[in-house]
Scaffold this active site. Structure first.
Site, PDB file in Angstrom:
ATOM      1  N   ARG A  58      61.121  51.057  -7.734  1.00  8.09           N
ATOM      2  CA  ARG A  58      62.540  50.814  -8.063  1.00  8.09           C
ATOM      3  C   ARG A  58      62.962  51.934  -8.998  1.00  8.09           C
ATOM      4  NH1 ARG A  58      65.576  45.343  -9.758  1.00  8.09           N
ATOM      5  NH2 ARG A  58      65.450  45.209  -7.494  1.00  8.09           N
ATOM      6  N   HIS A  85      69.140  49.353  -1.062  1.00  3.90           N
ATOM      7  CA  HIS A  85      68.275  48.221  -1.457  1.00  3.90           C
ATOM      8  C   HIS A  85      67.817  47.496  -0.177  1.00  3.90           C
ATOM      9  CE1 HIS A  85      66.356  45.289  -3.787  1.00  3.90           C
ATOM     10  NE2 HIS A  85      67.369  44.614  -4.289  1.00  3.90           N
ATOM     11  N   GLN A  88      66.155  43.855   0.078  1.00  7.07           N
ATOM     12  CA  GLN A  88      67.120  42.773  -0.104  1.00  7.07           C
ATOM     13  C   GLN A  88      67.721  42.369   1.243  1.00  7.07           C
ATOM     14  OE1 GLN A  88      68.111  41.078  -3.030  1.00  7.07           O
ATOM     15  NE2 GLN A  88      68.985  39.810  -1.423  1.00  7.07           N
ATOM     16  N   ASP A 179      78.169  41.014  -4.856  1.00  7.32           N
ATOM     17  CA  ASP A 179      77.163  41.552  -5.769  1.00  7.32           C
ATOM     18  C   ASP A 179      77.898  41.859  -7.080  1.00  7.32           C
ATOM     19  OD1 ASP A 179      74.932  42.789  -6.914  1.00  7.32           O
ATOM     20  OD2 ASP A 179      75.013  44.582  -5.644  1.00  7.32           O
ATOM     21  N   CYS A 219      72.971  38.790  -3.793  1.00  8.91           N
ATOM     22  CA  CYS A 219      71.583  39.253  -3.960  1.00  8.91           C
ATOM     23  C   CYS A 219      70.973  38.803  -5.283  1.00  8.91           C
ATOM     24  CB  CYS A 219      71.531  40.771  -3.843  1.00  8.91           C
ATOM     25  SG  CYS A 219      72.626  41.606  -4.995  1.00  8.91           S
ATOM     26  N   ARG A 247      63.193  36.607   0.014  1.00 15.58           N
ATOM     27  CA  ARG A 247      62.604  37.888  -0.408  1.00 15.58           C
ATOM     28  C   ARG A 247      61.089  37.839  -0.221  1.00 15.58           C
ATOM     29  NH1 ARG A 247      65.413  41.253  -3.929  1.00 15.58           N
ATOM     30  NH2 ARG A 247      63.683  42.657  -3.454  1.00 15.58           N
TER      31      ARG A 247
HETATM   32  N1   CP Z   1      68.057  41.016  -5.930  1.00  8.35           N
HETATM   33  C1   CP Z   1      67.175  41.701  -6.677  1.00  8.35           C
HETATM   34  O1   CP Z   1      66.652  42.753  -6.274  1.00  8.35           O
HETATM   35  O2   CP Z   1      66.881  41.124  -7.874  1.00  8.35           O
HETATM   36  P1   CP Z   1      66.025  41.753  -9.047  1.00  8.35           P
HETATM   37  O3   CP Z   1      66.848  42.845  -9.651  1.00  8.35           O
HETATM   38  O4   CP Z   1      65.788  40.610  -9.987  1.00  8.35           O
HETATM   39  O5   CP Z   1      64.733  42.290  -8.475  1.00  8.35           O
HETATM   40  N1  NVA Z   2      73.750  46.418  -7.114  1.00 13.57           N
HETATM   41  C1  NVA Z   2      72.847  45.773  -8.046  1.00 13.57           C
HETATM   42  C2  NVA Z   2      71.777  45.051  -7.300  1.00 13.57           C
HETATM   43  C3  NVA Z   2      70.766  44.340  -8.154  1.00 13.57           C
HETATM   44  C4  NVA Z   2      69.679  43.682  -7.357  1.00 13.57           C
HETATM   45  C5  NVA Z   2      72.255  46.817  -8.978  1.00 13.57           C
HETATM   46  O1  NVA Z   2      71.883  47.907  -8.505  1.00 13.57           O
HETATM   47  O2  NVA Z   2      72.165  46.559 -10.170  1.00 13.57           O
END
Ligand code: CP
Ligand code: NVA
Length: 262
Positions: A58, A85, A88, A179, A219, A247
């Site tokens: 990430r 992502h 997701q 989101d 998400c 997930r």
């Molecule tokens: N939806 C998602 O990726 O959540 P986290 O940021 O908690 O991993």
């Molecule tokens: N768009 C959000 C998604 C989190 C899972 C972010 O990048 O923070």
């Protein structure tokens, strides 16, 4: 698992998925690695590939993932970047299939920041599955030309609507998705975004405009009272908790797909 940003779902679901498949995972923040002291991404990828069967990362910049993937000899999984992502969306589409039995032709409206990572991955996946995809975002937060071009390359007949009107996008729709207004890494823009996004809140009024059997996805993490109301996220049309659970199942399948035969 390398994390430059925080995570609840991605971290725990990958960790549990790997454990339940009989494997083991390591949680590494970039501070824990020599990456934080200037070791290159390429060297990190080459060394990790000698120890592990897969790398999940990430990251802030999508180019970090590309650099990892270029130099690793094991699969590199995108656990969220500023651009996409995809894990997701595997869970999201499993949730839609559970509800409607199919993906093809299903209408999905993304309401909110149409240029964020989740919106980008949703658009590409919606093109792959020939869905009716709609985006409602304020001016300046609409999908980039680059992502639209990629989606059209995937599916030249892709049914895509981009509008500033959340009621136009959600009219008769089967899935409403939202989101956060401010993604991780954009915190300095939060105040400006709070001024622009309120008309894009997913609330009961917006749901009335959708199909009777509409489901609502998010998400997570949610900013309750901003992009979604308590009434909707806790209400009968919400599938948000199934979506979060998925997930785990979707990523197990991804890990088996990537690691089978090794
Ligand atoms: N939806 C998602 O990726 O959540 P986290 O940021 O908690 O991993
Ligand atoms: N768009 C959000 C998604 C989190 C899972 C972010 O990048 O923070």
């Amino acid at each position: 698992m390398i994390f430059e940003k925080p995570s609840t779902r991605t971290r725990i679901s990958f960790e549990v998925a790997m454990l339940e498949l009989g494997g083991h995972s390591l949680y590494l923040s970039s501070r824990d690695l020599q990456l934080g002291r200037g070791e290159t991404i390429g060297d990190t990828a080459r060394v990790l590939s000698r120890y592990v069967d897969a790398i999940m990362a990430r990251v802030y910049s999508h180019s970090t993932l590309e650099e990892l993937a270029k130099n690793a000899s094991v699969p590199v999984i995108n656990g969220l970047s500023d651009w996409e992502h995809p894990c997701q969306i595997l869970a999201d589409f499993l949730t839609i299939k559970e509800e409607f039995g199919d993906l093809q032709g299903v209408s999905l409206a993304f309401v909110g920041d149409g240029a964020n990572n989740v919106a980008n991955s949703l658009m590409l996946a919606a093109a792959m599955y020939d869905m009716d995809f709609r985006v409602a975002s304020p001016e300046g937060y609409q999908p980039s030309e680059e992502i639209v071009k990629l989606a059209k390359e995937i599916n030249p007949n892709f049914k895509l609507t981009i509008t500033t009107d959340p009621f136009e996008a959600t009219k008769g729709v089967k899935v409403i998705y939202t989101d956060v207004w401010t993604s991780m890494g954009q915190e300095e823009e939060a105040q400006r975004r709070r001024e622009v996004f309120p008309p894009y809140q997913v609330n009961s009024k917006l749901l009335e405009n959708a199909s009777e059997d509409v489901i609502v996805l998010h998400c997570l993490p949610a900013h309750r009272g901003e992009e979604i109301t308590d009434e909707v996220i806790d209400g009968p049309r919400s599938r948000v908790w199934d979506q979060a659970e998925n997930r785990l199942h979707a990523q197990k399948a991804l890990l088996v797909f990537l690691l089978e035969g090794k």
